[in-house]
Design an enzyme around this catalytic site. Structure first.
Site, mmCIF file in Angstrom:
data_model
loop_
_atom_site.group_PDB
_atom_site.id
_atom_site.type_symbol
_atom_site.label_atom_id
_atom_site.label_comp_id
_atom_site.label_asym_id
_atom_site.label_seq_id
_atom_site.Cartn_x
_atom_site.Cartn_y
_atom_site.Cartn_z
ATOM 1 N N GLY A 75 -54.620 -54.185 -113.686
ATOM 2 C CA GLY A 75 -55.083 -55.512 -113.303
ATOM 3 C C GLY A 75 -54.157 -56.617 -113.763
ATOM 4 O O GLY A 75 -53.942 -57.600 -113.037
ATOM 5 N N ASP A 76 -53.613 -56.480 -114.949
ATOM 6 C CA ASP A 76 -52.658 -57.463 -115.466
ATOM 7 C C ASP A 76 -51.466 -57.574 -114.530
ATOM 8 O O ASP A 76 -51.044 -58.674 -114.156
ATOM 9 C CB ASP A 76 -52.215 -57.049 -116.874
#
Length: 137
Positions: free
Chosen positions: A18-19
């Site tokens: 997600g980062d």
């Protein structure tokens, strides 16, 4: 290939993905706005991708009743509650954990191929940050 149940992946693995995916979307967004100098891009991106910004955005999403689905909220909590052995340089533990939950949600939506919903949330986030920047001017 069989379909994986990404909801079973641990929160930190989801946050790792997600980062990266959120960062790419923000970079695309900023270049699309006309930012071209690396230092300018980096400085502006922090308004969107820092732990403080992600924590703020997550709290704002949670505050809107029905904004997140139950499944999305569970993925957020999976990341938020994960035991991390690192911490953010410029954030307290609580802010860092909420931001990890934000990244976990983005990672889950990406891996589960829920691209339309992920992009809807990212668009909402960019608008929220822009509105917040306008309020401070």
């Amino acid at each position: 290939m069989t379909e994986k149940n990404w909801a079973l992946l641990n929160g930190l693995a989801l946050a790792y993905v997600g980062d990266a995916i959120y960062e790419v979307y923000i970079r695309d967004y900023l270049v699309g706005l006309g930012y071209t100098k690396p230092s300018q891009l980096h400085k502006t991106a922090t308004h969107f991708v820092s732990a403080k910004a992600q924590s703020f955005l997550m709290h704002e999403m949670i505050a809107i009743e029905g904004f997140l689905t139950e499944e999305e909220f569970v993925m957020y909590k999976r990341g938020r509650n994960s035991k991390s052995y690192t911490s953010a340089k410029n954030a307290d533990v609580t802010t860092y954990r909420v931001a990890t939950g934000f990244e976990s949600l983005m990672g889950y939506l990406h891996l589960a191929k829920k691209t339309e919903r992920m992009e809807e949330l990212i668009h909402w986030c960019t608008q929220k940050v822009e509105d917040t920047k306008d309020d401070k001017r």
